[in-house]
Enzyme design. Structure first.
Site, short mmCIF file in Angstrom:
data_model
loop_
_atom_site.label_atom_id
_atom_site.label_comp_id
_atom_site.label_asym_id
_atom_site.label_seq_id
_atom_site.Cartn_x
_atom_site.Cartn_y
_atom_site.Cartn_z
N ASP A 37 -29.11 24.82 -28.18
CA ASP A 37 -27.65 24.93 -28.32
C ASP A 37 -27.09 23.53 -28.52
O ASP A 37 -27.79 22.53 -28.30
CB ASP A 37 -27.02 25.57 -27.08
CG ASP A 37 -25.78 26.39 -27.41
OD1 ASP A 37 -24.93 25.89 -28.18
OD2 ASP A 37 -25.65 27.52 -26.92
N ASP A 56 -28.27 21.33 -33.29
CA ASP A 56 -27.24 21.84 -34.20
C ASP A 56 -27.94 22.63 -35.29
O ASP A 56 -28.67 22.06 -36.12
CB ASP A 56 -26.45 20.69 -34.80
CG ASP A 56 -25.38 21.14 -35.79
OD1 ASP A 56 -25.26 22.36 -36.02
OD2 ASP A 56 -24.68 20.26 -36.34
N VAL A 57 -27.74 23.94 -35.32
CA VAL A 57 -28.48 24.79 -36.26
C VAL A 57 -28.11 24.51 -37.71
O VAL A 57 -28.85 24.90 -38.62
CB VAL A 57 -28.27 26.29 -35.96
CG1 VAL A 57 -28.84 26.65 -34.60
CG2 VAL A 57 -26.81 26.69 -36.08
N ASN A 83 -29.62 33.28 -33.23
CA ASN A 83 -28.49 33.89 -32.54
C ASN A 83 -27.21 33.07 -32.63
O ASN A 83 -26.12 33.63 -32.54
CB ASN A 83 -28.86 34.09 -31.07
CG ASN A 83 -27.65 34.43 -30.21
OD1 ASN A 83 -27.11 35.52 -30.29
ND2 ASN A 83 -27.21 33.45 -29.40
N TYR A 149 -16.24 35.18 -40.93
CA TYR A 149 -17.21 35.83 -40.06
C TYR A 149 -17.84 37.03 -40.77
O TYR A 149 -19.05 37.22 -40.77
CB TYR A 149 -16.52 36.27 -38.76
CG TYR A 149 -17.47 36.72 -37.69
CD1 TYR A 149 -18.16 35.78 -36.91
CD2 TYR A 149 -17.69 38.07 -37.44
CE1 TYR A 149 -19.02 36.19 -35.91
CE2 TYR A 149 -18.55 38.47 -36.45
CZ TYR A 149 -19.22 37.54 -35.68
OH TYR A 149 -20.09 37.95 -34.69
N LYS A 153 -21.86 37.34 -41.73
CA LYS A 153 -22.68 38.37 -41.09
C LYS A 153 -23.22 39.37 -42.12
O LYS A 153 -24.34 39.88 -41.98
CB LYS A 153 -21.89 39.08 -39.98
CG LYS A 153 -21.56 38.17 -38.81
CD LYS A 153 -22.80 37.52 -38.22
CE LYS A 153 -22.51 36.70 -36.98
NZ LYS A 153 -23.72 36.09 -36.39
N THR A 184 -18.98 38.58 -23.60
CA THR A 184 -19.30 37.16 -23.67
C THR A 184 -18.00 36.38 -23.67
O THR A 184 -16.93 36.93 -23.94
CB THR A 184 -20.10 36.84 -24.94
OG1 THR A 184 -19.29 37.19 -26.09
CG2 THR A 184 -21.41 37.61 -25.00
#
Length: 245
Positions: A37, A56-57, A83, A149, A153, A184
């Site tokens: 993360d 950092d993805v 994720n 978003y 996705k 969450t």
């Protein structure tokens, strides 16, 4: 025998929510987990089998560093869970700003691309592996907000199918998970109660999922129990899409 005994897993976005529950569930099932993360987990992970890696993805260099370390220490990578994700402005397409759009694309779409590009060659060489990409019900259906978003996705959903076709001959499986509303922080704190109520009212079960319920779905896809599944969409949404169809 636990379901992931001896497996080496990477789980991104693992400091909280679904990612943290997944990392902890995998470790309980015998895996060594690289939980990554951009922020440190608080509290830290209690299980010694979970190794936190700041990551950092959206950075190709960060992915290379992670994969080099995991293979140097453990010899292989068996499971990748992409994720990490952000909502950005959650504005409709007519109101979206370019800065937010670009960052959502970078994390939600470029991140999984970079992760698969870094990890899949090692899995294909070993002729085994499971990749799980976290999409969303908003990768299957739409509402009048969250343009970026939605776009990411939906793209993750299709990129998953592409990777499954490419890697199937090498016995590497790639599947996507499509959560509905999950309890969450982004939902409990950032999302308006009105929006949450509308979504839950349109679902069959009428409640939020707990993060561990998504983690158990990931466990199924990570384990040999799903050995004949690839390119599939595992919807875990409390019946939202079923009721809306």
């Amino acid at each position: 025998m636990s379901r992931l005994d001896g497996k080496i897993a990477i789980v991104t976005g693992a400091s909280g929510g679904i990612g943290r529950a997944t990392a902890e569930t995998f470790a309980e099932e015998g895996a060594i987990v690289y939980a990554t993360d951009v922020t440190e987990p608080s509290p830290g992970f209690a299980d010694a089998r979970i190794r936190f890696f700041k990551h950092d993805v959206a950075s190709a260099e960060a992915w290379d560093q992670l994969v080099v370390e995991a293979i140097a220490r453990c010899g292989r990578i068996d499971i990748l869970v992409n994720n990490a994700g952000i909502g950005g402005s959650m504005a409709p397409v007519t109101d979206e700003n370019l800065e937010s759009w670009d960052r959502v694309i970078a994390v939600n779409l470029t991140g999984p691309f970079l992760g698969m590009r870094a990890v899949l060659p090692h899995m294909r060489e070993r002729k085994t592996g499971s990749v799980i990409n976290v999409s969303s019900i908003w990768g299957n259906a739409a509402v009048a907000f969250g343009a970026a978003y939605h776009a990411t996705k939906g793209a993750v959903r299709q990129l998953t199918k592409h990777a499954a076709v490419v890697c199937g001959p090498d016995n590497v499986r790639v599947n996507s998970v499509h959560p509905g509303v999950v309890a969450t922080p982004p939902v409990l704190v950032a999302q308006s109660p009105e929006a949450t109520s509308v979504i839950l009212g349109a679902s069959a079960l009428g409640r939020m999922a707990q993060p561990v319920e998504l983690a158990r779905a990931m466990l199924f896809l990570a384990s040999d129990d799903s050995g004949f599944m690839t390119g599939s969409e595992l919807v875990v949404d409390g019946g939202y899409l079923a009721k809306g169809s």
